[in-house]
Design a protein around this motif. Sequence first.
Motif, PDB file in Angstrom:
ATOM      1  N   UNK A 258     102.338  65.051 -36.057  1.00  0.00           N
ATOM      2  CA  UNK A 258     101.945  65.582 -34.765  1.00  0.00           C
ATOM      3  C   UNK A 258     101.484  64.474 -33.842  1.00  0.00           C
ATOM      4  N   UNK A 259     101.342  64.755 -32.556  1.00  0.00           N
ATOM      5  CA  UNK A 259     100.918  63.740 -31.585  1.00  0.00           C
ATOM      6  C   UNK A 259      99.501  63.261 -31.866  1.00  0.00           C
ATOM      7  N   UNK A 260      99.125  62.157 -31.226  1.00  0.00           N
ATOM      8  CA  UNK A 260      97.746  61.694 -31.301  1.00  0.00           C
ATOM      9  C   UNK A 260      96.805  62.792 -30.810  1.00  0.00           C
ATOM     10  N   UNK A 261      95.698  62.975 -31.525  1.00  0.00           N
ATOM     11  CA  UNK A 261      94.732  63.987 -31.130  1.00  0.00           C
ATOM     12  C   UNK A 261      95.085  65.397 -31.549  1.00  0.00           C
ATOM     13  N   UNK A 262      96.116  65.539 -32.401  1.00  0.00           N
ATOM     14  CA  UNK A 262      96.533  66.880 -32.814  1.00  0.00           C
ATOM     15  C   UNK A 262      95.616  67.483 -33.870  1.00  0.00           C
ATOM     16  N   UNK A 263      94.780  66.651 -34.511  1.00  0.00           N
ATOM     17  CA  UNK A 263      93.863  67.160 -35.532  1.00  0.00           C
ATOM     18  C   UNK A 263      94.244  66.802 -36.952  1.00  0.00           C
TER      19      UNK A 263
ATOM     20  N   UNK B 243      98.970  62.033 -43.773  1.00  0.00           N
ATOM     21  CA  UNK B 243      99.288  62.042 -42.355  1.00  0.00           C
ATOM     22  C   UNK B 243     100.217  60.861 -42.113  1.00  0.00           C
ATOM     23  N   UNK B 244     101.227  61.069 -41.301  1.00  0.00           N
ATOM     24  CA  UNK B 244     102.185  60.010 -40.998  1.00  0.00           C
ATOM     25  C   UNK B 244     102.616  60.131 -39.542  1.00  0.00           C
ATOM     26  N   UNK B 245     102.605  59.017 -38.836  1.00  0.00           N
ATOM     27  CA  UNK B 245     103.087  59.002 -37.456  1.00  0.00           C
ATOM     28  C   UNK B 245     104.602  58.918 -37.405  1.00  0.00           C
ATOM     29  N   UNK B 246     105.184  58.128 -38.294  1.00  0.00           N
ATOM     30  CA  UNK B 246     106.624  57.895 -38.251  1.00  0.00           C
ATOM     31  C   UNK B 246     107.361  59.113 -38.814  1.00  0.00           C
ATOM     32  N   UNK B 247     108.115  59.775 -37.970  1.00  0.00           N
ATOM     33  CA  UNK B 247     108.763  61.020 -38.372  1.00  0.00           C
ATOM     34  C   UNK B 247     109.873  60.795 -39.387  1.00  0.00           C
TER      35      UNK B 247
ATOM     36  N   UNK C 159     101.318  69.655 -36.413  1.00  0.00           N
ATOM     37  CA  UNK C 159     100.150  70.130 -35.684  1.00  0.00           C
ATOM     38  C   UNK C 159     100.267  69.771 -34.207  1.00  0.00           C
ATOM     39  N   UNK C 160      99.809  70.673 -33.370  1.00  0.00           N
ATOM     40  CA  UNK C 160      99.745  70.426 -31.936  1.00  0.00           C
ATOM     41  C   UNK C 160      98.486  71.106 -31.408  1.00  0.00           C
ATOM     42  N   UNK C 161      97.581  70.298 -30.882  1.00  0.00           N
ATOM     43  CA  UNK C 161      96.308  70.805 -30.350  1.00  0.00           C
ATOM     44  C   UNK C 161      95.557  71.611 -31.400  1.00  0.00           C
ATOM     45  N   UNK C 162      95.606  71.113 -32.641  1.00  0.00           N
ATOM     46  CA  UNK C 162      94.825  71.698 -33.714  1.00  0.00           C
ATOM     47  C   UNK C 162      95.437  72.892 -34.402  1.00  0.00           C
ATOM     48  N   UNK C 163      96.594  73.329 -33.944  1.00  0.00           N
ATOM     49  CA  UNK C 163      97.243  74.495 -34.552  1.00  0.00           C
ATOM     50  C   UNK C 163      98.604  74.117 -35.129  1.00  0.00           C
ATOM     51  N   UNK C 164      99.092  74.930 -36.041  1.00  0.00           N
ATOM     52  CA  UNK C 164     100.393  74.688 -36.641  1.00  0.00           C
ATOM     53  C   UNK C 164     101.476  75.083 -35.642  1.00  0.00           C
TER      54      UNK C 164
END
Length: 268
Positions: free
Chosen positions: A41-46, A200-204, A217-222
Amino acid sequence: MNALASDGLDVAGVDVDLERAPVVRAVSFAVPPGGWLALIGPNGAGKSTLLRAIAGLLPHRGTVVVGGTDVGRLRARERARLIAYVPQAPVLPPDMTVQEYVLLGRTPHLGYLASPGERDRKATARTLAALDLTRYAARRLSELSGGERQRAALARALAQEPRLLLLDEPTSALDLGHQQQVLDLVDELRGTRRLTVVTTLHDLTTAAQYADRLVLLDKGRVAAGGTPAEVITEDVIARVYAARVSVTTDTEGRPVVTPLRGPGVVGR
């Protein structure tokens, strides 16, 4: 509880607040024993917050069950026998040697005031060898490079012989060769030890290569969950990441993500 994951990991309805602000909301998923799930998920997604909650390091609502045991009811020592957690930027005691530090991973298995025994030292030696750290065993942690420190932190976690391994961006400080070495080792251990893994992984593309299933995750939700092929699509990435990408597949059918240059961008 999902029967498939009754001996693995079950996360049900987890909410996490930080400074009274909602960060993670209603997250549920299950991982069977020996499975690998990657949180993306993006940065800050939780993602990191959720991982720390699963590790028992942050208060949360909902349940986390490992091997049929609700870890919220365990003492810290009991929880450490089930779960090992490696943060993205571990803080290591500078004057301790690599061997001494990895041996600390055996602490949850020792009796009160007991000293490490032969079994503990052999487990430490095996772990050091597996992570290419034997030659650094007598070196102080302050003398290690960033990548070597990351491997030392992973070695300590593996020395715990946990049922569940939680890794927050485990390859962030590693070069390409050691990235592959660490991820291949984790992949091997989940087969030989029935080790359940959540990272957790940034690289898709990396996430798709190693994980059986993904939770986006996006904004804390699935926002999406499923196999890599189900989650990593051009439409989903455009919607959640606001990014232009091409998604192709490798020879095994796993997604490969390539960023696309934007229109009108002039090379410099």
